[in-house]
Motif scaffolding. Structure first.
Motif, PDB file in Angstrom:
ATOM      1  N   THR A 193       0.838  -1.212   0.000  1.00 55.70           N
ATOM      2  CA  THR A 193       0.000   0.000   0.000  1.00 55.70           C
ATOM      3  C   THR A 193       0.865   1.251   0.000  1.00 55.70           C
ATOM      4  O   THR A 193       0.618   2.208  -0.749  1.00 55.70           O
ATOM      5  N   TYR A 194       1.914   1.256   0.832  1.00 54.21           N
ATOM      6  CA  TYR A 194       2.811   2.417   0.896  1.00 54.21           C
ATOM      7  C   TYR A 194       3.536   2.604  -0.440  1.00 54.21           C
ATOM      8  O   TYR A 194       3.780   3.758  -0.856  1.00 54.21           O
ATOM      9  N   GLN A 195       3.853   1.501  -1.129  1.00 52.22           N
ATOM     10  CA  GLN A 195       4.505   1.614  -2.429  1.00 52.22           C
ATOM     11  C   GLN A 195       3.591   2.280  -3.453  1.00 52.22           C
ATOM     12  O   GLN A 195       4.027   3.141  -4.220  1.00 52.22           O
ATOM     13  N   ARG A 196       2.321   1.868  -3.469  1.00 54.72           N
ATOM     14  CA  ARG A 196       1.376   2.494  -4.398  1.00 54.72           C
ATOM     15  C   ARG A 196       1.196   3.975  -4.095  1.00 54.72           C
ATOM     16  O   ARG A 196       0.989   4.785  -4.995  1.00 54.72           O
ATOM     17  N   GLN A 197       1.270   4.305  -2.803  1.00 53.65           N
ATOM     18  CA  GLN A 197       1.121   5.695  -2.396  1.00 53.65           C
ATOM     19  C   GLN A 197       2.430   6.477  -2.493  1.00 53.65           C
ATOM     20  O   GLN A 197       2.458   7.670  -2.209  1.00 53.65           O
ATOM     21  N   ARG A 198       3.525   5.783  -2.836  1.00 56.02           N
ATOM     22  CA  ARG A 198       4.861   6.385  -2.925  1.00 56.02           C
ATOM     23  C   ARG A 198       5.286   7.011  -1.585  1.00 56.02           C
ATOM     24  O   ARG A 198       5.955   8.049  -1.546  1.00 56.02           O
ATOM     25  N   ASP A 199       4.875   6.358  -0.511  1.00 55.19           N
ATOM     26  CA  ASP A 199       5.226   6.847   0.830  1.00 55.19           C
ATOM     27  C   ASP A 199       6.460   6.076   1.309  1.00 55.19           C
ATOM     28  O   ASP A 199       6.384   5.138   2.108  1.00 55.19           O
ATOM     29  N   LEU A 200       7.633   6.458   0.837  1.00 54.40           N
ATOM     30  CA  LEU A 200       8.866   5.771   1.197  1.00 54.40           C
ATOM     31  C   LEU A 200       9.241   6.010   2.659  1.00 54.40           C
ATOM     32  O   LEU A 200       9.905   5.166   3.283  1.00 54.40           O
ATOM     33  N   ALA A 248       7.211   5.956   5.221  1.00 52.03           N
ATOM     34  CA  ALA A 248       6.512   4.955   6.025  1.00 52.03           C
ATOM     35  C   ALA A 248       7.200   3.595   5.908  1.00 52.03           C
ATOM     36  O   ALA A 248       7.344   2.861   6.895  1.00 52.03           O
ATOM     37  N   ILE A 249       7.652   3.249   4.700  1.00 53.67           N
ATOM     38  CA  ILE A 249       8.373   1.987   4.520  1.00 53.67           C
ATOM     39  C   ILE A 249       9.683   2.022   5.297  1.00 53.67           C
ATOM     40  O   ILE A 249      10.099   1.022   5.909  1.00 53.67           O
ATOM     41  N   GLY A 250      10.323   3.166   5.304  1.00 54.05           N
ATOM     42  CA  GLY A 250      11.579   3.300   6.050  1.00 54.05           C
ATOM     43  C   GLY A 250      11.390   3.046   7.541  1.00 54.05           C
ATOM     44  O   GLY A 250      12.249   2.436   8.188  1.00 54.05           O
ATOM     45  N   LYS A 251      10.268   3.477   8.091  1.00 52.18           N
ATOM     46  CA  LYS A 251      10.000   3.244   9.511  1.00 52.18           C
ATOM     47  C   LYS A 251       9.809   1.754   9.786  1.00 52.18           C
ATOM     48  O   LYS A 251      10.249   1.247  10.834  1.00 52.18           O
ATOM     49  N   LEU A 252       9.129   1.034   8.849  1.00 49.78           N
ATOM     50  CA  LEU A 252       8.977  -0.412   9.029  1.00 49.78           C
ATOM     51  C   LEU A 252      10.338  -1.120   8.957  1.00 49.78           C
ATOM     52  O   LEU A 252      10.589  -2.085   9.695  1.00 49.78           O
ATOM     53  N   MET A 253      11.202  -0.622   8.100  1.00 47.77           N
ATOM     54  CA  MET A 253      12.540  -1.219   7.997  1.00 47.77           C
ATOM     55  C   MET A 253      13.360  -0.926   9.253  1.00 47.77           C
ATOM     56  O   MET A 253      14.095  -1.804   9.749  1.00 47.77           O
ATOM     57  N   ASP A 254      13.227   0.269   9.780  1.00 44.49           N
ATOM     58  CA  ASP A 254      13.951   0.620  11.019  1.00 44.49           C
ATOM     59  C   ASP A 254      13.485  -0.245  12.174  1.00 44.49           C
ATOM     60  O   ASP A 254      14.282  -0.565  13.088  1.00 44.49           O
ATOM     61  N   ALA A 255      12.202  -0.643  12.124  1.00 48.18           N
ATOM     62  CA  ALA A 255      11.663  -1.486  13.192  1.00 48.18           C
ATOM     63  C   ALA A 255      12.010  -2.952  12.997  1.00 48.18           C
ATOM     64  O   ALA A 255      11.648  -3.797  13.829  1.00 48.18           O
ATOM     65  N   GLY A 256      12.681  -3.311  11.911  1.00 48.13           N
ATOM     66  CA  GLY A 256      13.055  -4.693  11.653  1.00 48.13           C
ATOM     67  C   GLY A 256      11.925  -5.540  11.124  1.00 48.13           C
ATOM     68  O   GLY A 256      12.027  -6.778  11.095  1.00 48.13           O
ATOM     69  N   LEU A 257      10.846  -4.908  10.632  1.00 52.71           N
ATOM     70  CA  LEU A 257       9.702  -5.655  10.113  1.00 52.71           C
ATOM     71  C   LEU A 257       9.805  -5.896   8.605  1.00 52.71           C
ATOM     72  O   LEU A 257       9.103  -6.757   8.074  1.00 52.71           O
ATOM     73  N   VAL A 258      10.665  -5.164   7.946  1.00 44.79           N
ATOM     74  CA  VAL A 258      10.802  -5.256   6.490  1.00 44.79           C
ATOM     75  C   VAL A 258      12.287  -5.215   6.132  1.00 44.79           C
ATOM     76  O   VAL A 258      13.049  -4.456   6.739  1.00 44.79           O
ATOM     77  N   ILE A 259      12.700  -6.037   5.153  1.00 50.99           N
ATOM     78  CA  ILE A 259      14.058  -5.994   4.629  1.00 50.99           C
ATOM     79  C   ILE A 259      13.992  -5.925   3.104  1.00 50.99           C
ATOM     80  O   ILE A 259      12.922  -6.148   2.507  1.00 50.99           O
ATOM     81  N   THR A 260      15.130  -5.644   2.484  1.00 52.87           N
ATOM     82  CA  THR A 260      15.243  -5.675   1.025  1.00 52.87           C
ATOM     83  C   THR A 260      15.975  -6.944   0.627  1.00 52.87           C
ATOM     84  O   THR A 260      17.061  -7.239   1.148  1.00 52.87           O
ATOM     85  N   LEU A 261      15.415  -7.708  -0.270  1.00 52.16           N
ATOM     86  CA  LEU A 261      16.001  -8.977  -0.675  1.00 52.16           C
ATOM     87  C   LEU A 261      17.255  -8.763  -1.511  1.00 52.16           C
ATOM     88  O   LEU A 261      17.310  -7.863  -2.363  1.00 52.16           O
ATOM     89  N   ALA A 262      18.252  -9.625  -1.277  1.00 52.92           N
ATOM     90  CA  ALA A 262      19.461  -9.636  -2.094  1.00 52.92           C
ATOM     91  C   ALA A 262      19.215 -10.522  -3.317  1.00 52.92           C
ATOM     92  O   ALA A 262      18.259 -11.305  -3.364  1.00 52.92           O
ATOM     93  N   THR A 263      20.079 -10.437  -4.296  1.00 52.88           N
ATOM     94  CA  THR A 263      19.939 -11.228  -5.525  1.00 52.88           C
ATOM     95  C   THR A 263      20.627 -12.582  -5.382  1.00 52.88           C
ATOM     96  O   THR A 263      21.740 -12.680  -4.856  1.00 52.88           O
ATOM     97  N   GLY A 264      19.950 -13.632  -5.839  1.00 47.01           N
ATOM     98  CA  GLY A 264      20.564 -14.944  -5.937  1.00 47.01           C
ATOM     99  C   GLY A 264      20.596 -15.759  -4.669  1.00 47.01           C
ATOM    100  O   GLY A 264      21.345 -16.743  -4.588  1.00 47.01           O
ATOM    101  N   LYS A 265      19.811 -15.437  -3.655  1.00 44.97           N
ATOM    102  CA  LYS A 265      19.765 -16.223  -2.421  1.00 44.97           C
ATOM    103  C   LYS A 265      18.810 -17.404  -2.602  1.00 44.97           C
ATOM    104  O   LYS A 265      17.676 -17.231  -3.045  1.00 44.97           O
ATOM    105  N   THR A 266      19.265 -18.590  -2.228  1.00 42.02           N
ATOM    106  CA  THR A 266      18.432 -19.778  -2.363  1.00 42.02           C
ATOM    107  C   THR A 266      17.417 -19.845  -1.234  1.00 42.02           C
ATOM    108  O   THR A 266      17.765 -19.668  -0.060  1.00 42.02           O
TER     109      THR A 266
END
Length: 212
Positions: free
Chosen positions: A154-161, A163-181
């Motif tokens: 929802t935050y992505q559609r709203q372009r509210d980066l 809000a996403i940053g706060k979820l990442m700071d809280a450890g609830l969201v991460i960014t996936l790396a490439t090529g992880k099994t």
């Protein structure tokens, strides 16, 4: 027809010799036209050597000019021209059909080539995986639960980066790396992933993983 030697005015009855007739053919006494119709002047005053005119011709109105006939091909040309036009039409239709067929062939060839390239890239990316294993595609967000992932989308559609940053700071969201099994379980455009040997599960977008 014998030429007229004298003319009598049809209005006042005065008689005139032929040589005394005025050039305008009007009676000098009453002013009436001596011949009654200007169209018959030439016929009445015709010289003795001139041929007689049709007396009915002057009374007839001028006939309308005939409309030009449409041009038609000579009989000897009609058949060759028709054959030529038929061949030309057939050639145009054949060229159009060939062009469409060629275009369809090229489009289908491009689609087949694209699918083959995509399959080749997929095989190369998953060649080291066991059946059922997947590999992550970088740049996607992964959340600790499906509910948190919905909020991220929802935050992505709203372009509210922010809000996403706060979820990442809280450890609830991460960014996936490439090529992880990972192992993956797909569900309605989303996928739940787990690295081999781990019990932690994350939710991410269905396009974030490529499976064997």
């Amino acid at each position: 027809m014998k030429p007229i030697e004298s003319i009598t005015c049809p209005s006042c009855g005065v008689e005139f010799r032929r040589e005394d007739v005025p050039k305008n053919h009007l009676c000098p006494v009453c002013g009436a036209h001596l011949f009654g119709s200007r169209k018959t002047d030439a016929a009445i005053l015709r010289s003795p050597d001139a041929p007689a005119a049709d007396p009915t011709a002057a009374a007839k109105p001028d006939a309308p000019s005939a409309a030009p006939k449409p041009y038609t091909l000579p009989p000897s040309w009609a058949r060759p021209v028709k054959i030529g036009l038929g061949l030309l039409t057939a050639a145009i239709l054949a060229a159009s059909w060939y062009g469409n067929s060629r275009l369809e062939y090229l489009l289908e060839h491009n689609r087949v080539a694209a699918r083959a390239a995509e399959k080749s890239a997929h095989d190369a990316k998953t060649s080291h995986l066991k059946p059922g294993q997947c590999v992550t595609n970088g740049g996607f967000f992964a959340a600790v639960s499906e509910e948190v992932l919905d909020r991220v989308m929802t935050y992505q559609r709203q372009r509210d980066l922010a809000a996403i940053g706060k979820l990442m700071d809280a450890g609830l969201v991460i960014t996936l790396a490439t090529g992880k099994t990972v192992y993956a379980e797909h569900s309605w455009g989303k996928v739940k992933i787990r690295p081999p040997g781990e019990t932690i599960e994350l939710w991410t977008d269905g396009a974030a993983v490529t499976c064997k």
